[in-house]
Design a protein around this motif. Structure first.
Motif, PDB file in Angstrom:
ATOM      1  N   ILE A 113      23.617 -23.547 -27.717  1.00 19.64           N
ATOM      2  CA  ILE A 113      22.488 -24.214 -27.056  1.00 19.64           C
ATOM      3  C   ILE A 113      22.359 -23.730 -25.616  1.00 19.64           C
ATOM      4  O   ILE A 113      21.267 -23.374 -25.158  1.00 19.64           O
ATOM      5  N   ARG A 117      19.187 -21.574 -23.847  1.00 20.76           N
ATOM      6  CA  ARG A 117      18.436 -22.073 -22.691  1.00 20.76           C
ATOM      7  C   ARG A 117      18.482 -21.076 -21.529  1.00 20.76           C
ATOM      8  O   ARG A 117      17.480 -20.877 -20.831  1.00 20.76           O
ATOM      9  N   THR A 133       9.436 -27.224 -27.594  1.00 22.71           N
ATOM     10  CA  THR A 133      10.705 -27.887 -27.885  1.00 22.71           C
ATOM     11  C   THR A 133      10.774 -29.254 -27.226  1.00 22.71           C
ATOM     12  O   THR A 133      10.524 -29.381 -26.022  1.00 22.71           O
ATOM     13  N   SER A 135      13.746 -31.256 -27.952  1.00 20.22           N
ATOM     14  CA  SER A 135      15.176 -31.391 -27.657  1.00 20.22           C
ATOM     15  C   SER A 135      15.986 -30.429 -28.516  1.00 20.22           C
ATOM     16  O   SER A 135      15.560 -30.021 -29.596  1.00 20.22           O
ATOM     17  N   ILE A 136      17.145 -30.057 -28.001  1.00 23.57           N
ATOM     18  CA  ILE A 136      18.148 -29.300 -28.762  1.00 23.57           C
ATOM     19  C   ILE A 136      19.455 -30.048 -28.560  1.00 23.57           C
ATOM     20  O   ILE A 136      19.946 -30.155 -27.429  1.00 23.57           O
ATOM     21  N   GLU A 145      20.788 -29.679 -33.731  1.00 22.30           N
ATOM     22  CA  GLU A 145      19.450 -30.054 -34.195  1.00 22.30           C
ATOM     23  C   GLU A 145      18.415 -29.624 -33.159  1.00 22.30           C
ATOM     24  O   GLU A 145      18.574 -29.846 -31.960  1.00 22.30           O
ATOM     25  N   TRP A 146      17.351 -29.014 -33.644  1.00 21.01           N
ATOM     26  CA  TRP A 146      16.270 -28.527 -32.787  1.00 21.01           C
ATOM     27  C   TRP A 146      14.994 -29.268 -33.151  1.00 21.01           C
ATOM     28  O   TRP A 146      14.467 -29.107 -34.243  1.00 21.01           O
TER      29      TRP A 146
END
Length: 530
Positions: A113, A117, A133, A135-136, A145-146
């Motif tokens: 993650i 980013r 997006t 949230s990741i 989870e994306w």
């Protein structure tokens, strides 16, 4: 039956022992692959810069979540499995078990993650995906989870592109993306040997013994990255003729970017083989600085179309007509999104009087235009010489040509200061046709202002239209948007494309095997010595 004299017998035993020791020493010598790349490794952070050589370095030491196979189809790499919700707004990824960084620590969701980013902050495709997006989130050490705010259709394509997020430890991945990392602890098949790194001479990589390759056969950048040598040495040879001679004489095994003038000689050399990939191709770019005069004014940028003559560059960097293509598509030619919409002004006969008028309307009053000239780069050097000649024909322009090596250009082009304070106005670079082939992955067309690539083009309306390309549901819809974007690019002029050409890879087929043809960023795994 007579026996051998004692002295002869003693010598025979000694000779046999020496032979055994000699064979053992030969067996213990590391299998080394000696390679000459197109540029020297000066930057160890493949996120901080768009340099191709930095991507090659990144490809050696870092792994990625997905990669493209030989047919340019995305395939999982560090990812083992993934699921997509019915509304196409939630992805759950599971990492492969047993993967490690070079320090022996496991590769975790948190690392993946943070790596995405950081990469996304510097690449248009990543920035675009972040816009969609919500949230990741790490679900555990192997799953994350994306969540998207819209059914963006390019998630896997973005994660699989050449130069896609290099998975670093979370520690390095949290480094400011506009600052270079200082420690290289990779996740890929090779370990960077910092103690043997000599900038301007040699970069060394060793096989990572604990790397866990996928079980599928190697294909493009995807599949099993099985390392079959002990060491890879990148030998820097700034003179192309010296590099060609080194390959012919067997001093190196692999030449990434042979000078095109010498291809007939290489083709005629026994044991040397030339290979290309169907999608291989380079696009040359004349990058303009949008922050400072004169190119902060749109009319000065548009004036360049009346000065730059594309065929002059092609005849210089790729004289073989079979390898060159006059291409007016900002997305490259021979790709699905190819379009020359808006190019009429560039295709028209050159008009220096019109160029002078536009420069005057832009407020140009004879100030020096600083050109960064990389004199040690195989195609950037001659291309820059052509640019200088073309600009000098426009006698109303005052040029400040500053010669330096490519590493110095890369460092200086990141500076936003005015040219007189160490900045710049123009430099030449290149990118892959594959990477430029659509609005999402094309780093150089982005107009995100301060968040844009070097040159810092700025146009919010263009960025909104570019986002819509990623939401289009059919190829026809995407092509229509690409045509619209092309017209906008020709109006705004983020840079001027000057050519498209093929550049084969050359290697000693009598000494090594297993070379994998790819469009760009050549892989060193799967290669073995004969």
């Amino acid at each position: 039956m007579s026996s051998l004299p004692r002295s002869i017998a003693t010598l025979s035993v000694a000779a046999l022992a020496a032979s055994v020791v000699g064979h053992a020493a030969i067996a213990q010598q590391p299998k080394t692959l000696r390679v000459a790349m197109h540029a020297d490794v000066r930057t160890l952070d493949p996120v901080w810069t768009t340099q191709t050589i930095a991507s090659i370095h990144g490809n050696m030491v870092y792994d990625q979540l997905f990669n493209l196979d030989s047919s340019l189809t995305p395939q999982p790499q560090l990812v083992e499995t993934w699921t997509v919700s019915d509304d196409k707004k939630t992805y759950v990824f599971t990492l492969r078990e047993g993967t490690k960084f070079h320090d022996g620590t496991p590769i975790r969701s948190a690392d993946a993650i943070a790596s995405f980013r950081r990469w996304a902050a510097r690449r248009n495709a990543g920035k675009l995906m972040l816009d969609f997006t919500d949230s990741i989130t790490a679900l555990d050490d192997r799953r994350f989870e994306w969540k998207l705010n819209a059914p963006y259709g390019l998630v896997i394509d973005t994660l699989a592109q050449v130069g896609s997020p290099y998975v670093m430890r979370e520690k390095e991945a949290k480094t400011d993306p506009f600052q270079q990392i200082t420690e290289v602890v990779g996740s890929g098949p090779f370990v960077f040997k910092r103690d043997e790194w000599v900038p301007g001479s040699k970069t060394v990589y060793a096989k990572f013994a604990d790397y866990v390759p996928r079980k599928e056969p190697a294909s493009g950048h995807a599949g099993g990255k099985v390392v079959k040598v002990d060491r890879v040495e990148f030998i820097w040879m700034p003179d192309p003729q010296t590099a060609q001679s080194a390959l012919i004489n067997g001093e190196i095994d692999y030449l990434e970017s042979p000078q095109l003038d010498f291809l007939p000689m290489l083709e005629a050399t026994p044991g040397v083989k030339l290979v290309t990939h169907p999608a291989q191709g380079t696009m040359g770019l004349i990058q303009l600085n949008h922050l400072h005069p004169p190119f902060n004014a749109i009319k000065a940028r548009q004036a360049m179309y009346h000065i730059v003559n594309m065929p002059d560059y092609l005849d210089t960097v790729a004289a073989d007509r079979k390898l060159q293509k006059v291409c007016y598509s900002y997305f490259g030619c021979d790709v699905p999104m190819e379009t020359d919409a808006g190019s009429e002004v560039y295709k028209a006969p050159k008009d220096l009087k019109k160029a002078e008028q536009l420069f005057k309307e832009a407020g140009y009053k004879g100030e020096p235009i600083t050109i960064l000239h990389a004199t040690d780069h195989q195609y950037i050097n001659p291309a820059t010489q052509v640019l200088i000649q073309q600009l000098r024909r426009a006698s109303f322009l005052k040029l400040d040509v500053q010669a330096m090596d490519w590493g110095a250009v890369v460092a200086r082009r990141a500076k936003k200061e005015p040219p007189a304070q160490g900045g710049w106005n123009i430099f030449i670079t290149g990118t892959t046709v594959l990477g430029s082939s659509n609005p999402a992955t094309n780093t150089w067309i982005g107009m995100g202002c301060e968040k844009a690539n070097v040159g810092w083009p700025c146009n919010a309306e263009f960025e909104e239209v570019r986002k819509s390309w990623g939401l289009a549901q059919t190829a026809d819809e995407r092509k229509k948007i690409a045509v619209d974007l092309s017209r906008r690019i020709y109006e705004q002029v983020p840079f001027v494309p000057f050519a498209q050409w093929l550049n084969p890879v050359a290697y000693r087929a009598d000494r090594i095997s297993g070379v994998i043809p790819v469009p760009s960023v050549p892989p060193m795994w799967n290669i073995e010595r004969k």
